[in-house]
Design an enzyme around this catalytic site. Structure first.
Site, PDB file in Angstrom:
ATOM      1  N   HIS A  89      -5.278   5.696  33.935  1.00  0.00           N
ATOM      2  CA  HIS A  89      -4.754   4.797  34.961  1.00  0.00           C
ATOM      3  C   HIS A  89      -4.230   5.609  36.134  1.00  0.00           C
ATOM      4  O   HIS A  89      -4.220   6.840  36.103  1.00  0.00           O
ATOM      5  CB  HIS A  89      -3.682   3.862  34.394  1.00  0.00           C
ATOM      6  CG  HIS A  89      -2.445   4.548  33.895  1.00  0.00           C
ATOM      7  ND1 HIS A  89      -2.398   5.281  32.733  1.00  0.00           N
ATOM      8  CD2 HIS A  89      -1.182   4.609  34.418  1.00  0.00           C
ATOM      9  CE1 HIS A  89      -1.183   5.759  32.550  1.00  0.00           C
ATOM     10  NE2 HIS A  89      -0.425   5.367  33.560  1.00  0.00           N
ATOM     11  N   HIS A 114       5.088   0.256  27.732  1.00  0.00           N
ATOM     12  CA  HIS A 114       4.729   1.268  26.737  1.00  0.00           C
ATOM     13  C   HIS A 114       4.953   0.667  25.350  1.00  0.00           C
ATOM     14  O   HIS A 114       5.841  -0.168  25.157  1.00  0.00           O
ATOM     15  CB  HIS A 114       5.604   2.516  26.867  1.00  0.00           C
ATOM     16  CG  HIS A 114       5.393   3.288  28.130  1.00  0.00           C
ATOM     17  ND1 HIS A 114       4.414   4.239  28.265  1.00  0.00           N
ATOM     18  CD2 HIS A 114       6.038   3.243  29.315  1.00  0.00           C
ATOM     19  CE1 HIS A 114       4.467   4.762  29.478  1.00  0.00           C
ATOM     20  NE2 HIS A 114       5.444   4.172  30.141  1.00  0.00           N
ATOM     21  N   ASP A 153      -1.239   5.444  28.282  1.00  0.00           N
ATOM     22  CA  ASP A 153      -0.116   4.507  28.188  1.00  0.00           C
ATOM     23  C   ASP A 153      -0.690   3.128  27.866  1.00  0.00           C
ATOM     24  O   ASP A 153      -1.611   2.661  28.541  1.00  0.00           O
ATOM     25  CB  ASP A 153       0.648   4.447  29.510  1.00  0.00           C
ATOM     26  CG  ASP A 153       1.364   5.755  29.819  1.00  0.00           C
ATOM     27  OD1 ASP A 153       1.414   6.623  28.929  1.00  0.00           O
ATOM     28  OD2 ASP A 153       1.849   5.903  30.950  1.00  0.00           O
ATOM     29  N   HIS A 175       2.976  12.559  24.942  1.00  0.00           N
ATOM     30  CA  HIS A 175       3.689  11.701  25.895  1.00  0.00           C
ATOM     31  C   HIS A 175       4.980  11.152  25.281  1.00  0.00           C
ATOM     32  O   HIS A 175       5.207   9.945  25.225  1.00  0.00           O
ATOM     33  CB  HIS A 175       2.770  10.554  26.353  1.00  0.00           C
ATOM     34  CG  HIS A 175       3.229   9.879  27.614  1.00  0.00           C
ATOM     35  ND1 HIS A 175       4.251   8.959  27.645  1.00  0.00           N
ATOM     36  CD2 HIS A 175       2.793   9.969  28.886  1.00  0.00           C
ATOM     37  CE1 HIS A 175       4.424   8.512  28.878  1.00  0.00           C
ATOM     38  NE2 HIS A 175       3.536   9.124  29.660  1.00  0.00           N
ATOM     39  N   ASP A 203       1.871  10.422  37.051  1.00  0.00           N
ATOM     40  CA  ASP A 203       1.987  11.330  35.903  1.00  0.00           C
ATOM     41  C   ASP A 203       0.730  11.359  35.049  1.00  0.00           C
ATOM     42  O   ASP A 203       0.671  12.082  34.049  1.00  0.00           O
ATOM     43  CB  ASP A 203       3.208  10.965  35.051  1.00  0.00           C
ATOM     44  CG  ASP A 203       3.135   9.567  34.465  1.00  0.00           C
ATOM     45  OD1 ASP A 203       2.578   8.677  35.132  1.00  0.00           O
ATOM     46  OD2 ASP A 203       3.652   9.350  33.354  1.00  0.00           O
ATOM     47  N   HIS A 204      -0.302  10.611  35.454  1.00  0.00           N
ATOM     48  CA  HIS A 204      -1.585  10.632  34.744  1.00  0.00           C
ATOM     49  C   HIS A 204      -2.766  10.986  35.638  1.00  0.00           C
ATOM     50  O   HIS A 204      -3.843  11.299  35.124  1.00  0.00           O
ATOM     51  CB  HIS A 204      -1.853   9.275  34.082  1.00  0.00           C
ATOM     52  CG  HIS A 204      -0.952   8.984  32.927  1.00  0.00           C
ATOM     53  ND1 HIS A 204      -1.338   9.110  31.610  1.00  0.00           N
ATOM     54  CD2 HIS A 204       0.344   8.594  32.896  1.00  0.00           C
ATOM     55  CE1 HIS A 204      -0.323   8.801  30.818  1.00  0.00           C
ATOM     56  NE2 HIS A 204       0.708   8.477  31.573  1.00  0.00           N
ATOM     57  N   HIS A 239      -0.590  -2.006  30.253  1.00  0.00           N
ATOM     58  CA  HIS A 239       0.252  -1.068  31.006  1.00  0.00           C
ATOM     59  C   HIS A 239       0.204  -1.369  32.499  1.00  0.00           C
ATOM     60  O   HIS A 239       1.213  -1.737  33.095  1.00  0.00           O
ATOM     61  CB  HIS A 239      -0.140   0.377  30.735  1.00  0.00           C
ATOM     62  CG  HIS A 239       0.822   1.364  31.328  1.00  0.00           C
ATOM     63  ND1 HIS A 239       2.122   1.477  30.884  1.00  0.00           N
ATOM     64  CD2 HIS A 239       0.684   2.259  32.337  1.00  0.00           C
ATOM     65  CE1 HIS A 239       2.741   2.402  31.600  1.00  0.00           C
ATOM     66  NE2 HIS A 239       1.897   2.884  32.489  1.00  0.00           N
TER      67      HIS A 239
END
Length: 683
Positions: A68, A396, A179, A418, A72-73, A158
């Site tokens: 996604h 989450h 996530d 994670h 942070d991804h 998510h």
């Protein structure tokens, strides 16, 4: 045909290993390398925020899968693709909504990083633009094959477009969740359970053993807290990511304001130019949301909020009374949310409501401890008097959802990523208790590697090959016994094997048969008819045309013709049998006529050395022992006794290779070689 083999899989997080942030996980198996996600850490800036790229070889990556668009991804992807030696042939995939939002979100990330004091930009907007041409989109449930790596994306909830990826390599399945959430909310469906059982599950552990409140209770606490602050004349700050949970909270607030007329004169501000630009994406992919949103969309656009005002920034905001202000970033590390928090935190009338997960090292995490003072960006400390509430809307999975997801997917191996170190340790302990210590429970191999720590898993697999038309037509396939020998060409496509007859090669592949015609001219010191006689004595099916002075062997496969008084030309189609035959014939052509008496041993050794030199390069005789020679092949020393055929070499494979080669040379020099005859050895 099947062959058993044991293969090692390596899984290494180079981000999000015992931490939350910079999600990035490397999978290596059967010579293939897959990268899952490529994000940055919100608590750090510059290159310190990136995954540990120096622990891998980017040029070895075959495939990158982004779950996604959250920073942070995904925010490390332009650096990987444009600032490292990333494999130019590697392919990068994400879902259509993710790609649509990715560019806007990362362009804003570049702008914020460039303007933030003390921060360094990892890359430019031009770098982001360059990545777009290489990013491919993939639909949910569609199977894609990238050089033997098969994968399918599944719905992960998510955020809009969020996906988990099921990867299959050589029959082994790996599911990377990214996530995900198994709870349906105001606009997103719950994550789905893939219909295929994974052998390995790489799963987020963000909330460890915590369990979320029920959705209705959580929404009531949220709206009650917001209403209490604004009714007392205060200001409510909601730090959020620009896209994702922000849309969920806006749906809740807009509905609550509609039901409470006394609040309708109090403004709700949403400062996000990105969200405005990306709102058409939400409208385009409304079919990916739940029934609640789709039903409302048939009447009106549910994201066209009645009580929410979009503003460009703080310069367009008149801070003159109670309000609700939603601003990014969600962890207060910089930007507008940090600026407003520093302005409002000194008044006890005001309130801060944190609705998402707060990463260690960020101001949001620090504020949850309700400190007396907070550090400003300029280094000064100011008093904190505002209220602080944590009401999680982070999509989450909690402990219950994680436990049930593992139970439903039934993996053999589970890799936790994670999650903060303590949360992950508690989750691992709880899962081991459930799966490995309860009576009758399914054993589960659980790992929680640190960043750059490698989990190694062994998989035994059977390599199966389909045999097509290689058996005799008179033999039924169901009567073939184990150990039956068949011959053909073994074709490998990805990790599938097929055994076919050479003539069938074009039918089952894009390959075609190629024939190589060989010619060799040799000097001859004997009459041509003498050579024909020698060949007839040694071989079968020799056709000698004395008028044209041509010898045909092997049903015309080898032709020898006299070119001049002192030379002959051999012509043949290259192949194992024909090459071996012509080597023997060449030795007979070069040998002296039997009418002149048997050739002395020195002449035989000379011919043998000449044939060895043609095959392996320079040959050195051992002084005092003319039948012993020394060679250097592939940097290894080799010794050969040319009389006995014995070979000396420390490399066993090379020794066997040379022994077989010299055996052929002996067959050429001695059509019925005494040194290879068992009866002669016995006598």
């Amino acid at each position: 045909m099947n062959v058993s083999a044991e293969n090692e899989m390596q899984i290494m997080p180079i981000g999000a290993g015992n931490e939350v942030g910079r999600s990035c996980c490397i999978l290596k198996f059967m010579g293939k390398t897959v990268m899952f996600d490529c994000g940055v850490h919100p608590a750090y800036s510059g290159e310190s925020s990136l995954p540990f790229f120096d622990s891998i070889e980017p040029e070895e990556i075959d495939l990158v899968l982004i779950t996604h668009y959250h920073l942070d991804h995904a925010a490390g992807l332009p650096f990987l693709m444009e600032r490292t030696n990333f494999n130019p042939k590697a392919r990068v995939f994400m879902t259509q909504p993710t790609r649509a939002i990715y560019k806007a979100l990362l362009s804003d990330f570049v702008r914020v990083s460039r303007n933030a004091p003390g921060e360094e930009s990892l890359y430019t907007e031009e770098d982001v633009d360059k990545t777009m041409s290489r990013i491919e989109v993939v639909d949910y449930h569609a199977e894609v094959n990238v050089n033997g790596i098969k994968f399918r994306p599944f719905y992960a909830a998510h955020v809009l477009g969020g996906a988990m990826f099921m990867v299959e390599i050589a029959g082994v399945r790996i599911l990377y969740t990214g996530d995900y959430s198994r709870e349906e909310d105001r606009h997103l469906k719950a994550a789905e359970i893939p219909p295929f059982r994974p052998d390995v599950l790489i799963i987020e552990s963000t909330y460890g053993v915590q369990e979320h409140e029920g959705r209705r209770l959580r929404e009531r606490r949220f709206t009650d807290r917001v209403a209490r602050v604004v009714r007392q004349g205060g200001r409510v700050l909601l730090p959020v990511f620009a896209l994702g949970r922000a849309q969920e909270l806006l749906l809740i607030l807009d509905e609550f304001w509609e039901a409470n007329p006394d609040l309708q004169n109090i403004p709700i501000y949403y400062a996000s130019a990105i969200a405005q630009r990306c709102m058409p994406v939400y409208q385009t992919y409304i079919n990916m949301m739940n029934d609640n949103v789709r039903r409302r969309f048939e009447i009106s656009n549910p994201f066209d909020f009645k009580y929410v005002k979009n503003i460009r920034g703080i310069n367009h905001f008149e801070d003159d009374g109670p309000c609700v202000f939603m601003a990014s970033p969600g962890m207060l590390q910089n930007g507008l949310s940090r600026e407003l928090f520093e302005r409002w935190c000194t008044s006890k009338q005001n309130g801060l409501v944190l609705s998402g997960y707060s990463v260690e090292g960020t101001l949001a995490k620090h504020v949850l401890t309700e400190p007396d003072t907070i550090p400003r960006l300029d280094g000064r400390h100011v008093k904190r008097a505002c209220s602080v509430d944590y009401i999680t809307f982070a999509a989450h999975a909690d402990f219950k959802e994680t436990r049930m997801f593992i139970q439903d997917t039934t993996p053999t191996h589970c890799i936790l990523v994670h999650g903060e170190k303590n949360n992950m340790a508690r989750l691992r302990g709880a899962l081991e208790t459930i799966h490995n210590k309860s009576e009758g429970g399914k054993k589960l191999d659980i790992h929680s590697p640190l960043n750059c720590g490698t989990v190694k898993l062994k998989f035994k697999s059977e390599l199966n090959a389909r045999a097509i038309n290689v058996l005799s037509q008179n033999v039924a396939h169901d009567t073939v016994k184990p150990g039956t020998r068949v011959s053909g060409l073994l074709i490998q496509q990805d990790f599938a094997y097929t055994l076919v007859r050479p003539p069938d090669l074009p039918q089952y592949t894009t390959l075609k048969l190629t024939h190589i015609d060989q010619h060799q001219v040799l000097p001859i010191s004997k009459p041509f008819i003498t050579l024909a006689t020698q060949l007839k004595t040694t071989f079968r099916d020799i056709d000698y045309d004395d008028k044209k002075e041509i010898i045909r062997m092997a049903n015309g496969g080898v032709i020898i013709e006299l070119k001049e008084r002192n030379s002959v030309k051999m012509s043949w189609e290259s192949g194992y049998a024909s090459d071996l035959l012509t080597e023997a014939v060449a030795a007979m052509i070069l040998s002296k006529s039997p009418h002149e008496g048997d050739a002395p041993i020195s002449e035989i050794l000379r011919i043998g050395r000449k044939l060895l030199m043609a095959r392996f390069g320079p040959v050195r005789r051992v002084k005092g022992s003319p039948h012993l020679v020394r060679l250097v092949i592939d940097l290894s020393k080799v010794g050969i006794d040319m009389l006995t055929g014995e070979v000396e070499c420390t490399d066993e494979k090379l020794r066997e290779r040379v022994r077989l080669a010299y055996k052929r040379i002996q067959a050429a020099m001695f059509p019925i070689p005494d040194i290879m005859c068992e009866c002669c050895r016995a006598s």
